[in-house]
Scaffold this motif. Structure first.
Motif, PDB file in Angstrom:
ATOM      1  N   ILE A  47      12.206   4.073   8.116  1.00 46.04           N
ATOM      2  CA  ILE A  47      11.311   5.043   7.468  1.00 46.04           C
ATOM      3  C   ILE A  47       9.985   4.398   7.085  1.00 46.04           C
ATOM      4  N   THR A  48      10.015   3.128   6.639  1.00 44.87           N
ATOM      5  CA  THR A  48       8.726   2.508   6.277  1.00 44.87           C
ATOM      6  C   THR A  48       7.865   2.261   7.524  1.00 44.87           C
ATOM      7  N   LYS A  49       8.505   2.149   8.689  1.00 48.84           N
ATOM      8  CA  LYS A  49       7.730   2.021   9.943  1.00 48.84           C
ATOM      9  C   LYS A  49       6.927   3.308  10.152  1.00 48.84           C
ATOM     10  N   ALA A  50       7.595   4.448   9.924  1.00 51.08           N
ATOM     11  CA  ALA A  50       6.914   5.741  10.068  1.00 51.08           C
ATOM     12  C   ALA A  50       5.780   5.858   9.034  1.00 51.08           C
ATOM     13  N   VAL A  51       6.022   5.359   7.821  1.00 50.75           N
ATOM     14  CA  VAL A  51       4.979   5.390   6.778  1.00 50.75           C
ATOM     15  C   VAL A  51       3.781   4.545   7.243  1.00 50.75           C
ATOM     16  N   GLY A  52       4.063   3.362   7.805  1.00 51.30           N
ATOM     17  CA  GLY A  52       2.995   2.461   8.273  1.00 51.30           C
ATOM     18  C   GLY A  52       2.158   3.105   9.368  1.00 51.30           C
ATOM     19  N   GLU A  53       2.826   3.800  10.291  1.00 45.44           N
ATOM     20  CA  GLU A  53       2.108   4.465  11.393  1.00 45.44           C
ATOM     21  C   GLU A  53       1.247   5.605  10.833  1.00 45.44           C
ATOM     22  N   TYR A  54       1.820   6.334   9.888  1.00 41.47           N
ATOM     23  CA  TYR A  54       1.078   7.443   9.264  1.00 41.47           C
ATOM     24  C   TYR A  54      -0.152   6.916   8.523  1.00 41.47           C
ATOM     25  N   LYS A  55       0.041   5.841   7.748  1.00 43.28           N
ATOM     26  CA  LYS A  55      -1.091   5.253   7.008  1.00 43.28           C
ATOM     27  C   LYS A  55      -2.181   4.767   7.968  1.00 43.28           C
ATOM     28  N   PRO A  62      -2.569  -0.265   3.477  1.00 40.34           N
ATOM     29  CA  PRO A  62      -1.173  -0.676   3.705  1.00 40.34           C
ATOM     30  C   PRO A  62      -0.358  -0.752   2.410  1.00 40.34           C
ATOM     31  N   ALA A  63      -0.957  -1.237   1.327  1.00 37.44           N
ATOM     32  CA  ALA A  63      -0.206  -1.428   0.075  1.00 37.44           C
ATOM     33  C   ALA A  63      -0.616  -0.397  -0.968  1.00 37.44           C
ATOM     34  N   ASP A  64       0.338  -0.052  -1.846  1.00 41.52           N
ATOM     35  CA  ASP A  64       0.063   0.851  -2.953  1.00 41.52           C
ATOM     36  C   ASP A  64       0.667   0.212  -4.226  1.00 41.52           C
ATOM     37  N   PRO A  65      -0.110  -0.663  -4.895  1.00 45.05           N
ATOM     38  CA  PRO A  65       0.426  -1.432  -6.025  1.00 45.05           C
ATOM     39  C   PRO A  65       0.988  -0.560  -7.146  1.00 45.05           C
ATOM     40  N   HIS A 104       2.837  -2.945   7.772  1.00 46.44           N
ATOM     41  CA  HIS A 104       1.786  -1.919   7.686  1.00 46.44           C
ATOM     42  C   HIS A 104       0.423  -2.493   8.076  1.00 46.44           C
ATOM     43  N   GLU A 105       0.200  -3.757   7.686  1.00 43.86           N
ATOM     44  CA  GLU A 105      -1.076  -4.393   8.065  1.00 43.86           C
ATOM     45  C   GLU A 105      -1.156  -4.548   9.581  1.00 43.86           C
ATOM     46  N   THR A 106      -0.032  -4.922  10.202  1.00 45.55           N
ATOM     47  CA  THR A 106       0.006  -5.063  11.666  1.00 45.55           C
ATOM     48  C   THR A 106      -0.235  -3.709  12.332  1.00 45.55           C
ATOM     49  N   ARG A 108      -1.895  -1.231  11.175  1.00 41.38           N
ATOM     50  CA  ARG A 108      -3.305  -0.879  10.978  1.00 41.38           C
ATOM     51  C   ARG A 108      -4.190  -1.598  11.991  1.00 41.38           C
ATOM     52  N   GLN A 109      -3.875  -2.911  12.230  1.00 36.75           N
ATOM     53  CA  GLN A 109      -4.694  -3.679  13.182  1.00 36.75           C
ATOM     54  C   GLN A 109      -4.545  -3.168  14.607  1.00 36.75           C
ATOM     55  N   SER A 110      -3.367  -2.651  14.944  1.00 36.05           N
ATOM     56  CA  SER A 110      -3.167  -2.212  16.336  1.00 36.05           C
ATOM     57  C   SER A 110      -3.527  -0.731  16.534  1.00 36.05           C
ATOM     58  N   GLU A 111      -4.058  -0.104  15.496  1.00 35.36           N
ATOM     59  CA  GLU A 111      -4.449   1.326  15.589  1.00 35.36           C
ATOM     60  C   GLU A 111      -5.801   1.477  16.304  1.00 35.36           C
TER      61      GLU A 111
END
Ligand SMILES: C=C(O[C@@H]1C=C(C(=O)O)C=C[C@H]1O)C(=O)O
Length: 111
Positions: A47-55, A62-65, A104-106, A108-111
């Motif tokens: 599920i966090t993979k899907a969140v990363g792709e959505y973000k 990528p992060a939400d402190p 998530h950072e990865t 973002r870089q490959s988007e």
């Protein structure tokens, strides 16, 4: 030390016998729990993979402190109620969240 021998030699530490029924019973339960942990972690990362792709698609960071802090507070409370050391609970969650942010950072870089 793990051995088939029924007795420990007098000058060594006690040995763990591979046919110790009590220990085998405990370990069967540990095996099931460890398998469940792996399945739960795999689902969380799915599920966090899907969140990363959505973000990445929607240009969210990528992060939400703030969310992390809320989760850590909530889970420390749950840990305390369940007799689990809250420090350990936090360290474990922090370890998992840091890995998620790296993914998530990865993404973002490959988007
Ligand atoms: C999963 C998210 O992304 C990050 C990872 C989090 C987590 O693994 O719990 C929480 C917040 C974010 O830093 C999210 O924003 O919900």
């Amino acid at each position: 030390m793990i051995s088939d021998a029924p007795f420990a030699s007098p000058d060594s530490e006690p040995t763990i016998r591979v046919q110790d029924k009590t220990l085998l019973g405990f370990r069967r339960s540990i095996d099931n729990i460890d398998a469940a942990l792996i399945h739960i972690l795999a689902e969380r990362f799915r599920i966090t993979k899907a969140v990363g792709e959505y973000k990445a698609r929607t240009d969210l960071p990528p992060a939400d402190p703030k969310r992390e802090e809320e989760q850590i507070t909530r889970l420390r409370q749950l840990a305390a109620e369940s007799d689990l050391d809250p420090e350990f609970g936090e360290k474990f969650l922090r370890f998992v969240i840091d890995e998620v942010i790296r993914h998530h950072e990865t993404a973002r870089q490959s988007e």
